[in-house]
Design a protein around this motif. Sequence first.
Motif, PDB file in Angstrom:
ATOM      1  N   GLU A   1       0.795  -1.248   0.087  1.00  0.00           N
ATOM      2  CA  GLU A   1      -0.042  -0.004  -0.083  1.00  0.00           C
ATOM      3  C   GLU A   1       0.780   1.160   0.060  1.00  0.00           C
ATOM      4  N   THR A   2       2.112   0.917   0.467  1.00  0.00           N
ATOM      5  CA  THR A   2       2.814   2.311   0.613  1.00  0.00           C
ATOM      6  C   THR A   2       3.794   2.637  -0.593  1.00  0.00           C
ATOM      7  N   SER A   3       4.003   1.789  -1.642  1.00  0.00           N
ATOM      8  CA  SER A   3       4.785   1.697  -2.553  1.00  0.00           C
ATOM      9  C   SER A   3       4.194   2.837  -3.381  1.00  0.00           C
ATOM     10  N   ARG A   4       5.495   3.637  -4.206  1.00  0.00           N
ATOM     11  CA  ARG A   4       5.461   4.564  -5.028  1.00  0.00           C
ATOM     12  C   ARG A   4       6.111   4.356  -6.252  1.00  0.00           C
ATOM     13  N   THR A   5       5.447   4.992  -7.234  1.00  0.00           N
ATOM     14  CA  THR A   5       6.018   4.871  -8.639  1.00  0.00           C
ATOM     15  C   THR A   5       7.774   5.267  -8.573  1.00  0.00           C
ATOM     16  N   GLU A   6       7.953   6.320  -8.210  1.00  0.00           N
ATOM     17  CA  GLU A   6       9.152   6.604  -8.298  1.00  0.00           C
ATOM     18  C   GLU A   6      10.173   5.447  -7.518  1.00  0.00           C
ATOM     19  N   GLN A   7       9.658   4.893  -6.514  1.00  0.00           N
ATOM     20  CA  GLN A   7      10.799   3.927  -6.068  1.00  0.00           C
ATOM     21  C   GLN A   7      10.916   2.700  -6.665  1.00  0.00           C
ATOM     22  N   LEU A   8      10.275   2.425  -7.769  1.00  0.00           N
ATOM     23  CA  LEU A   8      10.324   1.211  -8.619  1.00  0.00           C
ATOM     24  C   LEU A   8      11.572   0.935  -9.584  1.00  0.00           C
ATOM     25  N   THR A   9      12.235   0.287  -9.780  1.00  0.00           N
ATOM     26  CA  THR A   9      13.251   0.068 -10.607  1.00  0.00           C
ATOM     27  C   THR A   9      12.658   0.028 -11.951  1.00  0.00           C
ATOM     28  N   VAL A  10      13.531   0.046 -13.088  1.00  0.00           N
ATOM     29  CA  VAL A  10      13.088   0.158 -14.561  1.00  0.00           C
ATOM     30  C   VAL A  10      12.520  -1.504 -14.580  1.00  0.00           C
ATOM     31  N   THR A  11      13.178  -2.433 -14.224  1.00  0.00           N
ATOM     32  CA  THR A  11      12.466  -3.592 -14.360  1.00  0.00           C
ATOM     33  C   THR A  11      11.360  -4.031 -13.806  1.00  0.00           C
ATOM     34  N   GLU A  12      11.207  -3.507 -12.487  1.00  0.00           N
ATOM     35  CA  GLU A  12       9.908  -3.666 -11.786  1.00  0.00           C
ATOM     36  C   GLU A  12       8.821  -2.755 -12.417  1.00  0.00           C
ATOM     37  N   LEU A  13       9.089  -1.859 -13.207  1.00  0.00           N
ATOM     38  CA  LEU A  13       8.138  -0.913 -13.917  1.00  0.00           C
ATOM     39  C   LEU A  13       7.805  -1.858 -15.154  1.00  0.00           C
ATOM     40  N   GLN A  14       8.663  -2.499 -15.785  1.00  0.00           N
ATOM     41  CA  GLN A  14       8.484  -3.214 -16.978  1.00  0.00           C
ATOM     42  C   GLN A  14       7.421  -4.404 -16.583  1.00  0.00           C
ATOM     43  N   GLN A  15       7.935  -4.988 -15.533  1.00  0.00           N
ATOM     44  CA  GLN A  15       6.951  -6.225 -15.131  1.00  0.00           C
ATOM     45  C   GLN A  15       5.450  -5.631 -14.584  1.00  0.00           C
ATOM     46  N   LEU A  16       5.433  -4.364 -14.020  1.00  0.00           N
ATOM     47  CA  LEU A  16       4.153  -3.967 -13.621  1.00  0.00           C
ATOM     48  C   LEU A  16       3.255  -3.610 -14.736  1.00  0.00           C
ATOM     49  N   VAL A  17       3.919  -2.856 -15.753  1.00  0.00           N
ATOM     50  CA  VAL A  17       3.278  -2.628 -17.203  1.00  0.00           C
ATOM     51  C   VAL A  17       2.890  -3.609 -18.065  1.00  0.00           C
ATOM     52  N   GLU A  18       3.581  -4.664 -18.132  1.00  0.00           N
ATOM     53  CA  GLU A  18       3.380  -5.769 -18.712  1.00  0.00           C
ATOM     54  C   GLU A  18       2.311  -6.661 -18.080  1.00  0.00           C
ATOM     55  N   ALA A  19       2.149  -6.666 -16.817  1.00  0.00           N
ATOM     56  CA  ALA A  19       0.986  -7.284 -16.060  1.00  0.00           C
ATOM     57  C   ALA A  19      -0.282  -6.481 -16.288  1.00  0.00           C
ATOM     58  N   LEU A  20      -0.266  -5.100 -16.291  1.00  0.00           N
ATOM     59  CA  LEU A  20      -1.521  -4.285 -16.656  1.00  0.00           C
ATOM     60  C   LEU A  20      -2.000  -4.758 -18.120  1.00  0.00           C
ATOM     61  N   ARG A  21      -0.932  -4.945 -18.891  1.00  0.00           N
ATOM     62  CA  ARG A  21      -1.407  -5.067 -20.525  1.00  0.00           C
ATOM     63  C   ARG A  21      -1.930  -6.315 -20.410  1.00  0.00           C
TER      64      ARG A  21
ATOM     65  N   GLU B   1      -5.500  -6.125 -19.121  1.00  0.00           N
ATOM     66  CA  GLU B   1      -6.519  -5.508 -19.891  1.00  0.00           C
ATOM     67  C   GLU B   1      -6.864  -6.265 -20.982  1.00  0.00           C
ATOM     68  N   ALA B   2      -5.750  -7.266 -21.629  1.00  0.00           N
ATOM     69  CA  ALA B   2      -6.045  -7.895 -22.714  1.00  0.00           C
ATOM     70  C   ALA B   2      -7.074  -9.112 -22.290  1.00  0.00           C
ATOM     71  N   LYS B   3      -6.669  -9.694 -21.351  1.00  0.00           N
ATOM     72  CA  LYS B   3      -7.632 -10.842 -20.728  1.00  0.00           C
ATOM     73  C   LYS B   3      -9.093 -10.199 -20.626  1.00  0.00           C
ATOM     74  N   LYS B   4      -9.081  -9.078 -20.131  1.00  0.00           N
ATOM     75  CA  LYS B   4     -10.486  -8.513 -19.738  1.00  0.00           C
ATOM     76  C   LYS B   4     -11.354  -8.305 -21.099  1.00  0.00           C
ATOM     77  N   ALA B   5     -10.567  -7.853 -22.128  1.00  0.00           N
ATOM     78  CA  ALA B   5     -11.222  -7.510 -23.550  1.00  0.00           C
ATOM     79  C   ALA B   5     -11.631  -8.497 -24.201  1.00  0.00           C
ATOM     80  N   THR B   6     -10.864 -10.020 -23.843  1.00  0.00           N
ATOM     81  CA  THR B   6     -11.364 -11.111 -24.685  1.00  0.00           C
ATOM     82  C   THR B   6     -12.303 -11.947 -23.800  1.00  0.00           C
ATOM     83  N   SER B   7     -12.667 -11.591 -22.459  1.00  0.00           N
ATOM     84  CA  SER B   7     -13.475 -12.420 -21.813  1.00  0.00           C
ATOM     85  C   SER B   7     -14.815 -12.040 -21.705  1.00  0.00           C
TER      86      SER B   7
END
Length: 315
Positions: free
Chosen positions: A286-306, A309-315
């Motif tokens: 709950e206390t995580s902030r965007t500016e604290q995430l590494t590049v790799t962590e942000l890549q993982q987050l954005v891909e998980a969101l993608r 979103e794709a799964k929701k669109a096809t369900s």
Amino acid sequence: MNQPYPNEREPNETRQTATYLSKRLAQAGLRPVTRFGQNFLIDLNLIDLIARSAELKPNDVVFEVGTGVGSLTAKLADAAGAVLSIEIDANLHQLASEELSGRPNVLLLKGDALRNKNALRDDLMGHIRDAIARIGDDARFALVANLPYNIATPLISNLLHETPYPDVIVVTIQKELADRMVAQPGTKDYGALSVWVQSVCRASIVRVLSPKVFWPRPKVDSAIIRLDAEPEKRAAIPDLKYFHDTVRALFFHRRKFLRSVVISAMKGRLDKAEVDQVLASLGHGETSRTEQLTVTELQQLVEALRQAEAKKATS
């Protein structure tokens, strides 16, 4: 242009000075144009450093933005197989055309390198692809330039989306911008640009430059930065545009907690429960902030969101 460019060449030592440039432009009835971001680099050693830092070879295709009077262009042409240089100032374009005449490996274009802040001029990549095709399969693409401050961010960001994208970038930019490109998580300069650049490139600052090495002098320090493409890292991002756009949205309110930022960025695409599920799966509290995430962590987050979103669109 009121007078022709003088035919007589001055020795190298005196050619790239504020006095020489001011006289040279005055003879042609010209002066630096503020709206074009014209700050001429007057230290010939630093012009040499920019060219050397790109480590150019005869199979390289070089793109330069801001031909100016052609000083850097000539050095690039001496080392590379082909140089495409663009200048927005019609009078400087004419001066450079005279300076660089007789160089068959140089193509000078007149106009803005950008169609708008989100896109390059329509014909630029076509010219670059043509030059690469002429040189052959081993051609390397480089951006090397003393960039006008006002176009540095959109130009570099857009080029990193292109096909082909630059194998190497060596440019003079505002130091503040260079600091943002190399910034690490948790620092004041770390943001969307840091993540985007470091997700596809290896970034390093070559040299910090004081205002006194330019004419007219800017009000801020500059830096020569080098970006080396890392194709493996780039290939690991399934959708570059989605990644870039989402990272920018995640840093829009960088001081807020990550959950609220992600909910805002994904509004209309994922609901709160779906966002919470993604964050929990990645271990973000709950206390995580965007500016604290590494590049790799942000890549993982954005891909998980993608994927969510794709799964929701096809369900």
